[in-house]
Enzyme design. Sequence first.
Site, mmCIF file in Angstrom:
data_model
loop_
_atom_site.group_PDB
_atom_site.id
_atom_site.type_symbol
_atom_site.label_atom_id
_atom_site.label_comp_id
_atom_site.label_asym_id
_atom_site.label_seq_id
_atom_site.Cartn_x
_atom_site.Cartn_y
_atom_site.Cartn_z
ATOM 1 N N CYS A 108 0.834 -1.197 0.000
ATOM 2 C CA CYS A 108 0.000 0.000 0.000
ATOM 3 C C CYS A 108 0.878 1.259 0.000
ATOM 4 O O CYS A 108 1.571 1.521 -0.963
ATOM 5 C CB CYS A 108 -0.976 -0.052 1.168
ATOM 6 S SG CYS A 108 -2.378 1.064 0.982
ATOM 7 N N HIS A 140 -3.541 -5.762 0.885
ATOM 8 C CA HIS A 140 -2.899 -5.988 2.185
ATOM 9 C C HIS A 140 -2.848 -7.473 2.560
ATOM 10 O O HIS A 140 -3.746 -7.949 3.260
ATOM 11 C CB HIS A 140 -3.680 -5.242 3.272
ATOM 12 C CG HIS A 140 -3.490 -3.766 3.252
ATOM 13 N ND1 HIS A 140 -2.454 -3.135 3.893
ATOM 14 C CD2 HIS A 140 -4.204 -2.790 2.650
ATOM 15 C CE1 HIS A 140 -2.540 -1.821 3.697
ATOM 16 N NE2 HIS A 140 -3.592 -1.591 2.947
ATOM 17 N N GLU A 152 -1.094 -8.807 4.786
ATOM 18 C CA GLU A 152 -0.946 -8.945 6.243
ATOM 19 C C GLU A 152 -2.299 -8.853 6.951
ATOM 20 O O GLU A 152 -2.399 -9.147 8.137
ATOM 21 C CB GLU A 152 0.043 -7.895 6.768
ATOM 22 C CG GLU A 152 -0.507 -6.493 7.023
ATOM 23 C CD GLU A 152 -0.729 -5.660 5.755
ATOM 24 O OE1 GLU A 152 -0.708 -6.223 4.644
ATOM 25 O OE2 GLU A 152 -0.954 -4.449 5.891
#
Lengths: 233, 92
Positions: free
Chosen positions: A86, A203, A205
């Site tokens: 990002c 994302h 994660e």
Amino acid sequence: MKVAVITFPGSNCDHDCYKALKLFPEFEPRFVWHAASTLDSVDAVFLPGGFAHGDYLRAGAIARFSPIMDAVHAFATAGGPVVGICNGFQVLCESGLLPGALLRNDTLRFRSHDVHIRVETSRTRFTSAYEKGRILRIPIAHGEGNYHADAETLAELEGEDRVVFRYVTPTGGLGEGSNPNGSAHNIAGIVNAARNVLGMMPHPERAVEPLLGSTDGRGLFESLSAHLSSVPA
Amino acid sequence: MSHFHVEVRIKPRAGLLDPEGKAIQHALDSLGFEGVDNVRVGKVVDLEVEAPSEKEAIDRATQMCRKLLANPVTEDFGITVSEPTSAGGSEA
């Protein structure tokens, strides 16, 4: 495996990255403040999401001159794995470690929801655990994720198998509704020519535990782990 | 050394989609402003620069644009320097 998670003033996904890494016992994540000048001896670097330096001027434009970025540049140039997620992707583009730029979403809206992305290549140290063509459901949360590069650069990325992730529909199509931000060629993530620097808007994660709604991001961490355990320390 | 007022104008590259400009054009259109086309949105950075000459002030502003103020992939820039606002320091 020591992994640096760089914290810029305005980073807000650094803890997400840290926690995702912590799920894998082989990773020893550590936060590194942007004003530090060395990475010490780490095996990988994550540039997390957020709004480094308030995204003033352009997203990533000021963060690229943070003192730690010289060390990140040297680490990347020496072949060390670097992942920018990002805002981290925006910083990598601004710093010249990845080609192109991320423009305002063509919808002019901040998009925060799950998207589907297709793994376009498993020939990277970040995607080797995925089968090529696999469709992942992973969140995005950005206002400036519209990947732009000139025609020559896009041809190079495509020709060299450097488009790592592409936005697709839930069934894997590139048609209407697949592209959340107007990115050229539906690009969601790319690697550099040496294939050791990855930038991506979604994302991974935030997709590592069933509680988060998806575990599709785990493959990225598994791939990196497999890569690091195969290289001599 | 003199102080120069430098205005740096940054705008999206020609041919690059500018969704913000498009939205503004649409709004102008719905307000009844006819015949408006090619609305582009950029930014202006005002600087006070100390330099020995106007040429030097422009050179320095150009370097600032190349290094930080503009992104060469997506933006073009223009620089205007106005007359020294005051003579600073002593004459050599």
